[in-house]
Design a protein around this motif. Structure first.
Motif, PDB file in Angstrom:
ATOM      1  N   GLN A 333    -147.914  34.313  -4.076  1.00 42.55           N
ATOM      2  CA  GLN A 333    -148.771  34.586  -5.489  1.00 42.55           C
ATOM      3  C   GLN A 333    -148.800  35.232  -6.110  1.00 42.55           C
ATOM      4  O   GLN A 333    -148.260  36.496  -6.223  1.00 42.55           O
ATOM      5  CB  GLN A 333    -149.952  33.481  -4.894  1.00 42.55           C
ATOM      6  N   GLU A 347    -148.450  38.347  -4.916  1.00 39.93           N
ATOM      7  CA  GLU A 347    -149.743  38.644  -3.584  1.00 39.93           C
ATOM      8  C   GLU A 347    -149.132  38.088  -2.284  1.00 39.93           C
ATOM      9  O   GLU A 347    -149.235  37.590  -2.445  1.00 39.93           O
ATOM     10  CB  GLU A 347    -150.761  38.660  -3.782  1.00 39.93           C
ATOM     11  N   LEU A 349    -150.261  36.377   0.978  1.00 37.94           N
ATOM     12  CA  LEU A 349    -150.866  35.846   1.566  1.00 37.94           C
ATOM     13  C   LEU A 349    -150.712  35.521   2.898  1.00 37.94           C
ATOM     14  O   LEU A 349    -149.647  34.915   2.940  1.00 37.94           O
ATOM     15  CB  LEU A 349    -151.860  34.853   0.290  1.00 37.94           C
ATOM     16  N   VAL A 350    -151.391  35.822   4.124  1.00 39.91           N
ATOM     17  CA  VAL A 350    -150.953  35.326   4.980  1.00 39.91           C
ATOM     18  C   VAL A 350    -151.154  33.952   5.892  1.00 39.91           C
ATOM     19  O   VAL A 350    -153.096  33.315   5.207  1.00 39.91           O
ATOM     20  CB  VAL A 350    -151.536  37.025   6.646  1.00 39.91           C
ATOM     21  N   PRO A 362    -156.367  31.685   5.521  1.00 35.87           N
ATOM     22  CA  PRO A 362    -157.537  33.344   6.087  1.00 35.87           C
ATOM     23  C   PRO A 362    -158.562  33.280   6.109  1.00 35.87           C
ATOM     24  O   PRO A 362    -158.720  34.317   7.453  1.00 35.87           O
ATOM     25  CB  PRO A 362    -156.144  34.466   5.539  1.00 35.87           C
ATOM     26  N   ILE A 375    -156.957  42.624  13.654  1.00 35.69           N
ATOM     27  CA  ILE A 375    -156.620  42.381  12.630  1.00 35.69           C
ATOM     28  C   ILE A 375    -155.980  43.800  12.219  1.00 35.69           C
ATOM     29  O   ILE A 375    -155.211  43.655  10.969  1.00 35.69           O
ATOM     30  CB  ILE A 375    -157.517  42.984  10.953  1.00 35.69           C
ATOM     31  N   ASN A 408    -152.658  42.804   0.954  1.00 30.55           N
ATOM     32  CA  ASN A 408    -154.549  42.942   0.950  1.00 30.55           C
ATOM     33  C   ASN A 408    -155.030  44.086   2.267  1.00 30.55           C
ATOM     34  O   ASN A 408    -154.524  43.719   3.855  1.00 30.55           O
ATOM     35  CB  ASN A 408    -154.708  41.543   1.535  1.00 30.55           C
ATOM     36  N   SER A 410    -157.340  45.048   5.191  1.00 26.32           N
ATOM     37  CA  SER A 410    -159.055  44.553   5.256  1.00 26.32           C
ATOM     38  C   SER A 410    -159.677  45.923   6.077  1.00 26.32           C
ATOM     39  O   SER A 410    -159.249  47.354   5.817  1.00 26.32           O
ATOM     40  CB  SER A 410    -159.143  44.126   7.361  1.00 26.32           C
ATOM     41  N   GLN A 413    -158.574  48.034   8.878  1.00 24.99           N
ATOM     42  CA  GLN A 413    -157.237  48.640   8.249  1.00 24.99           C
ATOM     43  C   GLN A 413    -157.248  49.220   8.036  1.00 24.99           C
ATOM     44  O   GLN A 413    -156.666  50.962   8.102  1.00 24.99           O
ATOM     45  CB  GLN A 413    -156.081  48.243   8.077  1.00 24.99           C
ATOM     46  N   ASP A 470    -160.095  44.876  -5.092  1.00 28.71           N
ATOM     47  CA  ASP A 470    -159.978  43.557  -5.359  1.00 28.71           C
ATOM     48  C   ASP A 470    -160.851  43.106  -5.133  1.00 28.71           C
ATOM     49  O   ASP A 470    -162.156  43.391  -5.268  1.00 28.71           O
ATOM     50  CB  ASP A 470    -159.422  42.818  -3.600  1.00 28.71           C
ATOM     51  N   ARG A 494    -162.378  35.540  -8.991  1.00 24.93           N
ATOM     52  CA  ARG A 494    -162.149  34.831  -9.656  1.00 24.93           C
ATOM     53  C   ARG A 494    -163.595  33.877 -10.218  1.00 24.93           C
ATOM     54  O   ARG A 494    -163.864  32.853 -10.953  1.00 24.93           O
ATOM     55  CB  ARG A 494    -161.133  33.860  -8.679  1.00 24.93           C
ATOM     56  N   GLY A 528    -157.601  33.713 -10.180  1.00 26.01           N
ATOM     57  CA  GLY A 528    -157.700  32.429 -10.034  1.00 26.01           C
ATOM     58  C   GLY A 528    -157.963  31.916 -11.856  1.00 26.01           C
ATOM     59  O   GLY A 528    -158.951  31.211 -12.260  1.00 26.01           O
ATOM     60  N   VAL A 529    -157.034  32.027 -12.022  1.00 23.54           N
ATOM     61  CA  VAL A 529    -156.546  31.419 -13.433  1.00 23.54           C
ATOM     62  C   VAL A 529    -156.226  29.655 -12.997  1.00 23.54           C
ATOM     63  O   VAL A 529    -155.636  29.842 -13.503  1.00 23.54           O
ATOM     64  CB  VAL A 529    -155.915  32.880 -14.559  1.00 23.54           C
ATOM     65  N   GLY A 548    -153.255  33.024 -10.535  1.00 25.52           N
ATOM     66  CA  GLY A 548    -153.893  31.892 -10.496  1.00 25.52           C
ATOM     67  C   GLY A 548    -153.119  30.479 -10.191  1.00 25.52           C
ATOM     68  O   GLY A 548    -152.210  30.330 -10.573  1.00 25.52           O
TER      69      GLY A 548
HETATM   70  P1  C2E Z   1    -157.971  37.569  -1.860  1.00 23.22           P
HETATM   71  O1  C2E Z   1    -156.797  39.107  -1.722  1.00 23.22           O
HETATM   72  O2  C2E Z   1    -158.671  36.933  -3.531  1.00 23.22           O
HETATM   73  O3  C2E Z   1    -156.566  36.118  -2.624  1.00 23.22           O
HETATM   74  C1  C2E Z   1    -156.676  35.408  -3.313  1.00 23.22           C
HETATM   75  C2  C2E Z   1    -157.396  33.721  -2.562  1.00 23.22           C
HETATM   76  O4  C2E Z   1    -157.422  33.580  -4.194  1.00 23.22           O
HETATM   77  C3  C2E Z   1    -156.119  33.498  -1.979  1.00 23.22           C
HETATM   78  O5  C2E Z   1    -156.401  32.607  -1.044  1.00 23.22           O
HETATM   79  C4  C2E Z   1    -155.384  32.956  -2.853  1.00 23.22           C
HETATM   80  O6  C2E Z   1    -154.962  31.683  -2.587  1.00 23.22           O
HETATM   81  C5  C2E Z   1    -156.650  32.064  -3.825  1.00 23.22           C
HETATM   82  N1  C2E Z   1    -156.645  31.757  -5.261  1.00 23.22           N
HETATM   83  C6  C2E Z   1    -155.497  31.801  -6.151  1.00 23.22           C
HETATM   84  N2  C2E Z   1    -155.037  31.488  -7.112  1.00 23.22           N
HETATM   85  C7  C2E Z   1    -155.908  30.644  -7.047  1.00 23.22           C
HETATM   86  C8  C2E Z   1    -156.392  29.902  -8.002  1.00 23.22           C
HETATM   87  O7  C2E Z   1    -156.855  29.868  -9.115  1.00 23.22           O
HETATM   88  N3  C2E Z   1    -158.416  28.782  -7.615  1.00 23.22           N
HETATM   89  C9  C2E Z   1    -158.502  29.220  -6.699  1.00 23.22           C
HETATM   90  N4  C2E Z   1    -159.910  28.395  -6.196  1.00 23.22           N
HETATM   91  N5  C2E Z   1    -157.581  29.040  -5.416  1.00 23.22           N
HETATM   92  C10 C2E Z   1    -156.854  30.421  -6.300  1.00 23.22           C
HETATM   93  P2  C2E Z   1    -156.391  33.129   0.557  1.00 23.22           P
HETATM   94  O8  C2E Z   1    -154.794  32.420   0.113  1.00 23.22           O
HETATM   95  O9  C2E Z   1    -157.072  31.519   1.012  1.00 23.22           O
HETATM   96  O10 C2E Z   1    -156.641  33.776   0.786  1.00 23.22           O
HETATM   97  C11 C2E Z   1    -158.186  34.551   1.145  1.00 23.22           C
HETATM   98  C12 C2E Z   1    -158.732  35.707   0.906  1.00 23.22           C
HETATM   99  O11 C2E Z   1    -158.320  36.495   2.704  1.00 23.22           O
HETATM  100  C13 C2E Z   1    -157.699  36.150   0.176  1.00 23.22           C
HETATM  101  O12 C2E Z   1    -158.727  37.276  -0.962  1.00 23.22           O
HETATM  102  C14 C2E Z   1    -157.742  37.593   1.318  1.00 23.22           C
HETATM  103  O13 C2E Z   1    -158.733  38.419   0.991  1.00 23.22           O
HETATM  104  C15 C2E Z   1    -157.618  37.175   2.454  1.00 23.22           C
HETATM  105  N6  C2E Z   1    -156.426  37.385   2.621  1.00 23.22           N
HETATM  106  C16 C2E Z   1    -155.133  36.541   2.706  1.00 23.22           C
HETATM  107  N7  C2E Z   1    -154.084  37.330   3.473  1.00 23.22           N
HETATM  108  C17 C2E Z   1    -154.593  39.003   4.123  1.00 23.22           C
HETATM  109  C18 C2E Z   1    -153.947  39.742   4.703  1.00 23.22           C
HETATM  110  O14 C2E Z   1    -152.835  39.863   5.318  1.00 23.22           O
HETATM  111  N8  C2E Z   1    -154.920  39.902   5.327  1.00 23.22           N
HETATM  112  C19 C2E Z   1    -156.369  40.423   4.979  1.00 23.22           C
HETATM  113  N9  C2E Z   1    -156.492  41.729   5.185  1.00 23.22           N
HETATM  114  N10 C2E Z   1    -155.930  39.573   4.175  1.00 23.22           N
HETATM  115  C20 C2E Z   1    -155.990  38.774   3.604  1.00 23.22           C
END
Ligand code: C2E
Ligand code: MG
Ligand code: MG
Length: 566
Positions: A333, A347, A349-350, A362, A375, A408, A410, A413, A470, A494, A528-529, A548
């Motif tokens: 993103q 960023e 995102l897995v 995720p 993890i 990110n 956890s 980790q 975060d 967000r 989350g903009v 966002g």
């Molecule tokens: P996060 O690190 O806070 O990642 C941002 C999340 O907000 C992402 O969800 C993203 O898709 C979502 N997002 C971004 N912009 C917007 C927006 O404008 N509106 C809304 N409603 N959502 C938005 P995602 O990809 O579902 O990831 C969720 C969480 O999962 C992440 O929150 C992070 O905590 C975790 N995560 C994702 N990838 C990894 C990873 O590789 N390792 C670890 N440990 N955690 C991960």
């Protein structure tokens, strides 16, 4: 006592039946009057036969010996009773195992006496009482209270099932208590101190018990308690509160002062159980539910959970396999610099590329990966992949003004000893400049491990790696941490951004957070903009970066590349 007769003989108003009933009412003994050929003439109708065998009285009497007596005891029983039947005036006692309808074996003391020639009974009298097989108790390091092991606890629960079945007036409960963060405790204080701590936990738990109850240490930081007369599940929760209070009181061990927390899974005998294993398994299912629902520390088992637990176990299984098969990919993103609206990084995102279900987000599997420890391997993959990808993109598209990648981490980790070597490996392998790597951690990762966190962050800082806090605003949001720890960036969650209304209301909190961050020398990313309005307002408040859906959703590698090349 076995018979192939089809019912119980006593005629109505039979004096002997009344006699037996009067004498055995309220007792824990089963009394039968039996002919030498095995035909039962009378049997005590005091509820004991049902409880001991799980059958109704008439069904129990219709059973053949082989169906109810343990195979290894049959021959001995026949010999003993045969001997008694052959010799008027004689008697014998023996220990005997019955097989309960639900399959578990129960030990009884059996007594048979020959009253053939006494002029009154003129038959054999057989008495069965529950064997005196109280589980042996072993002593724990400082021999203060009795502490059992797993096998003894199982035997104790088995005996409770036999005694009380699912009698609603005699409900007993099994509490499975798991101390939180054992690895961290051992890491911080060492095994010896933790062993002493656990010994004290068990002493405290033992202090809550009445004589018939039990406490057992069944794993590292794992305790099982059998408590009688707890009442229904709703009432058992008062006991759970008492256990929680007791365990969470402060400990002083070898000069350390510490507090611990625990989760408790509870199974009550309101359900029908065949043996201790089943009860303990349900308590464990409830405990794992408690572990997943972070806010709920005590969970009482419900049948529904068995199904959910199966689903969960299957997810764990699939996830394990997925980590081995590397069924994961990264989405990226964009992170935008608000002043000038320039792309300044991504960023990572897995996503789980599930063979049959497609991309899984995720939120659905990261918590499971964290609970199971998967993890660590998954995070290592993400770190390697993200660094490699960013280094390549920087070489191809942004050599003069390299972009950064946020990854990110956890809490688990973050607490891992190998974290540092994983980061080093990913950087060296990819040849990504350390300054282009940004690790995102949450407050809970720091809180769970404060002293170690300070060291790790300082080491990362020295290496040039940047660190973001975060989801700021969702957890404890302790400002003192912001002062104490060397973050580079603060990411406003967000939920705050979403509250910026159409006429700019609710902007004060964000304003205050940005001002504080700047005061501490941190830069700010708004997460989350989703609207231009939010973006403009954040820019006006001095927020440096935004991320966002308004700018871009997370993109797959090809989508991100298309953006880079434009
Ligand atoms: P996060 O690190 O806070 O990642 C941002 C999340 O907000 C992402 O969800 C993203 O898709 C979502 N997002 C971004 N912009 C917007 C927006 O404008 N509106 C809304 N409603 N959502 C938005 P995602 O990809 O579902 O990831 C969720 C969480 O999962 C992440 O929150 C992070 O905590 C975790 N995560 C994702 N990838 C990894 C990873 O590789 N390792 C670890 N440990 N955690 C991960
Ligand atoms: Mg993040
Ligand atoms: Mg976030």
């Amino acid at each position: 006592m076995a018979t192939n007769r089809s019912g119980i003989a006593p005629k109505p108003a039979d004096v002997t039946t009344h006699w037996i009933q009067a004498v055995t009412a309220g007792s824990n003994e089963l009394v039968a009057i039996v002919r030498p050929n095995g035909q039962i003439l009378h049997i005590s109708d005091n509820g004991v036969a049902e409880r001991f065998t799980g059958y109704s009285l008439s069904d129990a009497c219709a059973l053949r010996a082989e169906q109810i007596i343990h195979a290894d005891d049959l021959a001995a029983m026949r010999a003993a009773f045969g001997g008694v039947a052959a010799a008027p005036g004689s008697h014998q006692t023996m220990s005997l195992r019955l097989i309960h309808r639900l399959g578990n074996e129960v030990r009884f003391d059996a007594y048979a006496a020959n009253h053939m020639n006494d002029g009154v009974v003129e038959a054999l009298v057989v008495r069965l009482s529950l064997g005196a097989e109280r589980p042996k108790r072993t002593m724990f390091p400082e021999p203060q209270a009795d502490v059992s092991d797993r096998a003894q606890l199982l035997a104790g629960i088995g005996a409770a099932i036999v005694r009380h079945g699912n009698d609603p007036t005699q409900v007993f409960s099994v509490f499975l208590l798991e101390v939180d963060r054992m690895t961290m405790l051992v890491g911080n204080y060492g095994q010896q101190v933790v062993d002493k701590l656990l010994a004290e936990v068990v002493q405290r738990l033992a202090g809550l018990l009445r004589p018939a109850d039990m406490v057992a240490q069944i794993g590292s930081g794992e305790f099982g308690m059998l408590i009688h007369d707890t009442g229904k599940a709703s009432e058992a929760s008062a006991i759970t509160d008492r256990i929680q209070e007791t365990v969470s009181e402060r400990y002083r061990i070898d000069g350390h002062t510490m507090t611990i927390s625990a989760i408790i899974g509870i199974a009550t005998s309101e359900r029908e159980y065949a043996d201790g294993e089943q009860v303990l398994r349900d308590a464990a299912v409830a405990a794992s539910r408690a572990r997943r629902q972070r806010r709920k520390r005590n969970v009482v088992f419900q049948t529904q959970m068995r199904v959910e637990d199966k689903r969960y176990m299957s997810l764990v299984d699939q996830l394990q396999n997925a980590v081995q098969q590397r069924e994961f990919c990264l989405h990226y993103q964009p992170i935008i610099e608000l002043d000038g609206r320039k792309l300044c990084g991504f960023e990572a995102l897995v996503r789980w590329d599930h063979p049959s279900e497609g991309l899984v987000s995720p939120g659905e599997f990261i918590p499971v990966a964290e609970e199971t420890g998967l993890i660590v391997a998954l995070g290592q993959f993400v770190l390697e992949e993200a660094c490699k990808q960013m280094a390549e993109w920087n070489r191809r598209y942004a050599a003069s003004n390299p972009l950064s990648i946020s990854v990110n981490l956890s809490p688990m980790q973050f607490a891992e000893e190998d974290l540092w070597s994983h980061i080093e490996h990913a950087l060296r392998n990819s040849e990504l400049d350390a300054r282009q790597l940004n690790l995102e951690i949450t407050e809970s990762a720091v809180l769970e491990n404060h002293d170690a966190a300070v060291l790790v962050l300082e080491k990362l800082k020295a290496r040039g790696v940047r660190v973001s806090l975060d989801d700021f605003g969702t957890g404890y949001s302790s400002f003192s941490h912001l002062y104490q720890l060397p973050y580079d960036t603060l990411k406003i969650d967000r939920s705050f951004v979403a509250r910026i209304g159409a006429d700019g209301e609710n902007i004060e909190i964000i304003h205050a957070i940005i001002a504080l961050a700047h005061h501490l020398g941190l830069r700010v990313v708004a997460e989350g903009v989703e609207t231009e309005f939010q973006a403009t307002h954040l820019d006006k408040l001095g927020c440096e970066y935004a991320q966002g859906y308004y700018f871009a959703r997370p993109l797959d590698a090809r989508g991100a590349e298309a953006l880079l090349s434009s």
